[in-house]
Design a protein around this motif. Structure first.
Motif, short mmCIF file in Angstrom:
data_model
loop_
_atom_site.label_atom_id
_atom_site.label_comp_id
_atom_site.label_asym_id
_atom_site.label_seq_id
_atom_site.Cartn_x
_atom_site.Cartn_y
_atom_site.Cartn_z
N ILE A 23 0.89 -1.16 0.00
CA ILE A 23 0.00 0.00 0.00
C ILE A 23 0.93 1.21 0.00
CG2 ILE A 23 -1.92 1.16 1.15
CD1 ILE A 23 -2.44 -1.81 0.16
N GLY A 24 1.19 1.70 -1.19
CA GLY A 24 2.17 2.78 -1.36
C GLY A 24 3.44 2.22 -1.98
N LEU A 25 3.79 2.76 -3.16
CA LEU A 25 5.03 2.33 -3.82
C LEU A 25 5.95 3.55 -3.99
CD1 LEU A 25 6.23 -0.35 -5.00
CD2 LEU A 25 5.48 0.43 -7.24
N GLY A 26 6.16 4.22 -2.88
CA GLY A 26 7.13 5.32 -2.85
C GLY A 26 8.52 4.73 -2.64
N ARG A 27 9.40 5.53 -2.07
CA ARG A 27 10.79 5.08 -1.91
C ARG A 27 10.89 3.80 -1.08
NH1 ARG A 27 12.08 11.13 -1.43
NH2 ARG A 27 10.64 10.90 0.30
N VAL B 215 10.97 -2.34 -0.45
CA VAL B 215 10.40 -3.61 0.06
C VAL B 215 10.07 -4.51 -1.15
CG1 VAL B 215 8.49 -4.66 1.34
CG2 VAL B 215 9.53 -2.55 2.18
N ALA B 216 9.56 -3.90 -2.21
CA ALA B 216 9.24 -4.67 -3.43
C ALA B 216 10.49 -5.37 -3.95
CB ALA B 216 8.67 -3.73 -4.49
N ASP C 2 11.27 -14.36 -4.79
CA ASP C 2 10.34 -14.90 -5.80
C ASP C 2 8.89 -14.58 -5.47
OD1 ASP C 2 12.34 -16.12 -7.37
OD2 ASP C 2 12.44 -17.78 -5.94
N MET C 3 8.66 -13.45 -4.83
CA MET C 3 7.27 -13.08 -4.53
C MET C 3 6.65 -12.39 -5.73
SD MET C 3 7.69 -11.58 -0.66
CE MET C 3 6.08 -11.97 0.02
N LYS C 4 5.33 -12.52 -5.81
CA LYS C 4 4.59 -11.71 -6.79
C LYS C 4 4.29 -10.38 -6.09
CE LYS C 4 -0.06 -11.85 -8.75
NZ LYS C 4 -1.16 -12.81 -9.01
N VAL C 5 4.67 -9.28 -6.71
CA VAL C 5 4.50 -7.98 -6.05
C VAL C 5 3.33 -7.24 -6.70
CG1 VAL C 5 5.56 -5.76 -5.53
CG2 VAL C 5 6.95 -7.85 -5.49
N ILE C 6 2.31 -6.93 -5.89
CA ILE C 6 1.19 -6.11 -6.36
C ILE C 6 1.14 -4.85 -5.50
CG2 ILE C 6 -0.10 -8.14 -7.16
CD1 ILE C 6 -1.91 -7.86 -4.73
N TYR C 7 0.59 -3.79 -6.05
CA TYR C 7 0.57 -2.56 -5.25
C TYR C 7 -0.62 -1.68 -5.61
CZ TYR C 7 2.11 0.51 -9.11
OH TYR C 7 2.18 1.22 -10.28
N SER D 19 1.85 -4.75 3.26
CA SER D 19 2.81 -3.87 3.94
C SER D 19 2.45 -2.42 3.65
CB SER D 19 4.23 -4.21 3.45
OG SER D 19 5.19 -3.59 4.27
N LEU D 20 2.32 -1.64 4.72
CA LEU D 20 1.82 -0.26 4.60
C LEU D 20 2.98 0.73 4.44
CD1 LEU D 20 -0.81 -0.42 7.50
CD2 LEU D 20 -1.19 -0.81 5.05
N HIS D 21 2.90 1.54 3.39
CA HIS D 21 3.96 2.52 3.12
C HIS D 21 3.35 3.84 2.68
CE1 HIS D 21 6.85 -0.57 3.80
NE2 HIS D 21 6.11 -1.37 3.05
N THR D 22 2.50 4.36 3.53
CA THR D 22 1.82 5.60 3.23
C THR D 22 2.10 6.59 4.36
OG1 THR D 22 -0.38 6.57 3.06
CG2 THR D 22 -0.24 4.54 4.28
N PRO D 23 2.19 7.89 4.04
CA PRO D 23 2.32 8.85 5.14
C PRO D 23 1.00 8.93 5.92
CG PRO D 23 2.20 9.99 3.02
CD PRO D 23 2.18 8.52 2.72
#
Ligand code: GLV
Length: 332
Positions: free
Chosen positions: A154-158, A163-164, A171-176, A208-212
């Motif tokens: 949740i959030g694909l900033g820096r 983390v991605a 070998d994870m599938k990464v969605i965002y 995984s949360l990556h939001t301000p």
């Protein structure tokens, strides 16, 4: 003569650099605890710069107490939800933060929380320490796989992007989901965009949360959204505590509608002993340590000091949060 106040004991590199500026007066709350508000208000009086922590609210009261010569407040953090930015900008006070230098260290901790919760490391260590390890157990500590699982960001900033990268290595599938779509990263690394937060929640094994923290993201993870996660899914929060509704999280973990949570940040913070979340076996809480490596905390300390040195020397700070004030002042 410029006056600077540092609101906590921090890695010495920053304060040392400030003290080396000739003629500068540098005062510090040289303790490992939060400065009481009234002491803070007194200490900042007449300062040109403040090196603050996320525990200090930089609002009208504090700016008023400091006085009109205050030029810059340098936060020792990438997050700056402790700044009332419009109030700072209105008064021509530049705010700065410490992005980039902590990105990888924070991503490491997010990944560590994923691994520790998925593979039940705290419970397993406690089991050994309690003297309960008597044999190899075919049914003991059966966790969740990380490799080949779906990582939902949740959030694909820096930090989200860092983390991605770690997820791809497993070998994870990464969605965002992010309001700002990163087609460049999708093309380069195969990350998959989902057009709603809810879609990510329904698909991910790890969220995984990556939001301000903003008015929009406060309690973003509420009961309704937690209920959209899989019963085997794990929630990781290294952003800000209030992005998750703690009561709703407790209910979800207790009822087993999600599998576990790994929290570096909580609401409130610190989380008091006896808080319901701390009674759960499937909730791992660490005390807001995501950027806590020797190198990174040194780099944060130095960057915060550099931001102050630049502004008080008439140059643009490296990492301002209200760039318009830097421009108004004509700093370069
Ligand atoms: C810590 O939480 C930071 O924002 O750097």
């Amino acid at each position: 003569m410029p006056k600077v106040f540092v609101t906590r004991r921090i890695p010495e590199v920053g304060p040392q650099k400030l003290r080396r500026q000739s003629g500068w007066e540098v005062a510090q709350w040289d303790r490992d605890e939060v400065i009481p508000r009234d002491t803070l208000l007194q200490s900042v009086r007449g300062c040109d710069a403040i090196l603050s922590l996320l525990t200090e609210r930089i609002d009208a009261e504090l700016l008023e107490a400091a006085g009109p010569q205050l030029q810059v407040v340098a936060n020792l953090a990438v997050g700056f939800d402790n700044f009332v930015v419009p109030e700072m900008s209105r008064r021509g006070v530049i705010g700065t933060n410490t992005p980039d230098v902590l990105t990888d260290t924070t991503a490491d901790l997010a990944f560590a929380l994923m691994m520790a919760t998925a593979r039940m490391l705290p419970q397993a260590q406690k089991y050994v320490l309690d003297g309960k390890w008597t044999t190899w157990e075919p049914l003991g500590f059966l966790g969740q796989d990380i490799h080949h699982a779906t990582l939902g960001l949740i959030g694909l900033g820096r930090i989200g992007a860092a983390v991605a990268r770690r997820g791809a290595g497993f070998d994870m599938k990464v969605i965002y989901y992010d309001a700002y779509r990163r087609q460049d990263l999708e093309q380069q690394f195969g990350y998959q965009y989902r057009d709603s937060l809810e879609t990510v929640l329904g698909e991910a094994d790890f969220v995984s949360l990556h939001t301000p923290l903003t008015d929009e993201t406060r309690h973003l993870m509420n009961a309704q959204r937690l209920a959209m996660m899989k019963p085997t899914a794990i929630l990781i929060n290294t952003s800000r505590g209030p992005v998750v509704d703690p009561q709703a999280l407790y209910q979800a973990l207790k009822a087993g509608t999600i599998w576990a949570a790994g929290l570096d940040v909580t609401e409130p913070e610190p989380l008091p002993v006896g808080d319901p979340l701390l009674t759960l076996h499937n909730c791992l809480v660490v005390p807001h340590i995501a950027s806590a490596s020797v190198n990174t905390r040194n780099a944060m300390s130095e960057l915060a000091a550099d931001n102050i040195i630049n502004v008080l020397s008439g140059r643009a700070p490296k990492t301002p949060v209200n760039r318009e004030v830097v421009e108004q002042k004509g700093l370069r």
